[in-house]
Design a protein around this motif. Structure first.
Motif, PDB file in Angstrom:
ATOM      1  N   TYR A  25       1.078  -1.170   0.016  1.00  0.00           N
ATOM      2  CA  TYR A  25       0.089  -0.025  -0.134  1.00  0.00           C
ATOM      3  C   TYR A  25       0.668   1.430  -0.042  1.00  0.00           C
ATOM      4  O   TYR A  25       0.767   2.276  -0.904  1.00  0.00           O
ATOM      5  N   ASP A  28       2.482   1.866  -3.282  1.00  0.00           N
ATOM      6  CA  ASP A  28       1.501   2.544  -4.294  1.00  0.00           C
ATOM      7  C   ASP A  28       1.148   4.100  -4.137  1.00  0.00           C
ATOM      8  O   ASP A  28       1.141   4.683  -4.961  1.00  0.00           O
ATOM      9  N   ASP A 102      -2.490   4.157   2.901  1.00  0.00           N
ATOM     10  CA  ASP A 102      -3.464   3.308   1.971  1.00  0.00           C
ATOM     11  C   ASP A 102      -4.170   4.041   1.017  1.00  0.00           C
ATOM     12  O   ASP A 102      -5.579   3.925   1.081  1.00  0.00           O
ATOM     13  N   LYS A 132     -12.125   4.101  -2.289  1.00  0.00           N
ATOM     14  CA  LYS A 132     -11.761   2.773  -3.149  1.00  0.00           C
ATOM     15  C   LYS A 132     -12.049   1.571  -2.621  1.00  0.00           C
ATOM     16  O   LYS A 132     -11.167   0.851  -2.061  1.00  0.00           O
ATOM     17  N   TRP A 133     -13.321   0.984  -3.012  1.00  0.00           N
ATOM     18  CA  TRP A 133     -13.480  -0.395  -2.214  1.00  0.00           C
ATOM     19  C   TRP A 133     -12.897  -1.476  -2.959  1.00  0.00           C
ATOM     20  O   TRP A 133     -12.860  -1.609  -4.069  1.00  0.00           O
ATOM     21  N   GLU A 134     -12.332  -2.117  -2.006  1.00  0.00           N
ATOM     22  CA  GLU A 134     -11.503  -3.457  -2.550  1.00  0.00           C
ATOM     23  C   GLU A 134     -12.248  -4.675  -2.441  1.00  0.00           C
ATOM     24  O   GLU A 134     -11.808  -5.795  -3.036  1.00  0.00           O
ATOM     25  N   TYR A 226      -8.252   8.976  -3.209  1.00  0.00           N
ATOM     26  CA  TYR A 226      -9.112   7.642  -2.991  1.00  0.00           C
ATOM     27  C   TYR A 226      -8.342   7.170  -1.711  1.00  0.00           C
ATOM     28  O   TYR A 226      -7.065   7.107  -1.496  1.00  0.00           O
ATOM     29  N   HIS A 227      -9.254   6.541  -0.862  1.00  0.00           N
ATOM     30  CA  HIS A 227      -8.801   5.876   0.482  1.00  0.00           C
ATOM     31  C   HIS A 227      -8.967   4.521   0.102  1.00  0.00           C
ATOM     32  O   HIS A 227     -10.378   4.289  -0.072  1.00  0.00           O
ATOM     33  N   ARG A 228      -8.072   3.632   0.194  1.00  0.00           N
ATOM     34  CA  ARG A 228      -8.471   2.150  -0.149  1.00  0.00           C
ATOM     35  C   ARG A 228      -9.144   1.284   1.139  1.00  0.00           C
ATOM     36  O   ARG A 228      -8.697   1.611   2.380  1.00  0.00           O
ATOM     37  N   PRO A 230     -10.259  -2.144   2.460  1.00  0.00           N
ATOM     38  CA  PRO A 230     -10.279  -3.819   2.206  1.00  0.00           C
ATOM     39  C   PRO A 230     -11.360  -4.519   2.662  1.00  0.00           C
ATOM     40  O   PRO A 230     -12.186  -3.941   3.523  1.00  0.00           O
TER      41      PRO A 230
END
Length: 344
Positions: A25, A28, A102, A132-134, A226-228, A230
């Protein structure tokens, strides 16, 4: 004092990224940051709470491929805001930008986040935070407030924020001189236990101090990222943990505001106990309903219970009282000589 239009400043902005055991993370996020189109020189500091030698090597490899100065600094005291405070101490930029490890930022993000600082009355800026839905989010997730996932969307226009509106830590920026002079961030995350008694009010508490100094804090819709999120954050357990942490942080904030007055703390504890009792009754009636209707009531009950418990401990526990009353929480880590003496 120099602002962003003053090109004599060698490094105008420092982007500080605390990280802990999320190396991919982090890498990235780092790649997206150094890909920004920014008209001034900026640096990136990686503040690693995991002291990961492999991550250090990866960061150093990336540093060889870009003209953006990148520094890797191990943070020996566990805690998100220990990293953020250390980042402010060693930063070379006048503006310190904070993101989480992240996030993914677009190419114009940094310029948009820093532009409001051209006004000397602006002390801080918070950017829009999108998910940012994983994994596909379950239907019940919609009952949770976006703040559970550090999502912030106050519209598509820039505007001043007013307390209790504050920037979220995964997309915010402050003047470095303010961070240092106001005592830095009170810690809001130190470990992985369910209840972290030695917890503070983090970016909320710091924003409150900035407001009290008479500075403006601006919401920037253009500085979005964007906030990931998970799959493991899309669970009931995560919601319970987040509620507990929020309750402790808010109770800590209240304790500091009343300067640990036992009479006022007793009154507040009674209020929370009454609210908890009422919420428990409502929860009982909703126990057979759908999770969308049941969960918010469960979280309310937990919130009031933990808030009451924390304040009761603040009344009787000298260790908690000492923790709350500390004037600041600067890291004890030895600071390199070239950055010594910078805390005001």
């Amino acid at each position: 004092m120099m602002y962003l239009h003053d090109k004599t400043q060698p490094i105008a902005v420092t982007v500080a990224i605390p990280t802990y055991q999320r190396s991919q993370y982090l890498l990235d996020a780092l790649q997206s940051v150094i890909g920004n189109n920014f008209p001034f020189k900026f640096e990136v500091i990686i503040l690693d709470n995991g002291c990961d030698l492999n991550l250090q090597k990866s960061v150093e490899d990336i540093a060889q491929t870009t003209s953006v100065p990148i520094r890797y600094i191990p943070v020996k005291e566990l805690g998100l805001h220990n990293g953020r405070n250390l980042g402010a101490i060693v930063a070379k930029g006048e503006i310190v930008v904070y993101i989480d490890d992240d996030v993914i930022v677009p190419s114009e993000w940094l310029e948009s986040l820093c532009q409001p600082f051209n006004n000397p009355k602006v002390g801080g800026v918070g950017g829009k935070i999108l998910p940012k839905w994983e994994a596909v989010p379950p239907d019940w997730l919609k009952v949770l407030d976006p703040s559970y996932f550090s999502l912030l969307d106050l519209g598509d226009s820039d505007r001043d924020m007013t307390f209790p509106e504050t920037p979220y830590g995964c997309n915010m920026a402050y003047r470095r001189e303010l961070i240092l002079s106001l005592g830095g961030f009170n810690p809001d995350g130190i470990g992985g236990t369910w209840i972290e008694w030695q917890r503070g009010d983090g970016e909320t508490g710091f924003a409150y101090k900035v407001y009290n100094e008479g500075y403006r804090i601006v919401y920037s819709a253009r500085a979005w990222l964007y906030h990931r999120i998970p799959a493991q954050r899309q669970t009931h357990e995560f919601a319970y943990r987040r509620t507990i942490k929020g309750a402790v942080s808010n109770a800590y904030f209240y304790c500091r505001q009343v300067q640990l007055s036992r009479s006022r703390l007793c009154l507040q504890a009674v209020k929370y106990i009454l609210k908890m009792s009422l919420s428990s009754v409502k929860q009982l009636f909703k126990s057979l309903q759908s999770v969308e209707k049941r969960l918010p009531q469960e979280l309310d009950t937990i919130y009031y219970a933990i808030s009451a418990l924390y304040i009761l401990r603040a009344i009787v526990d000298p260790n908690i009282r000492y923790w709350i009353a500390k004037p600041d929480y600067w890291p004890k880590q030895v600071i390199p000589e070239e950055f010594s003496g910078l805390i005001c």
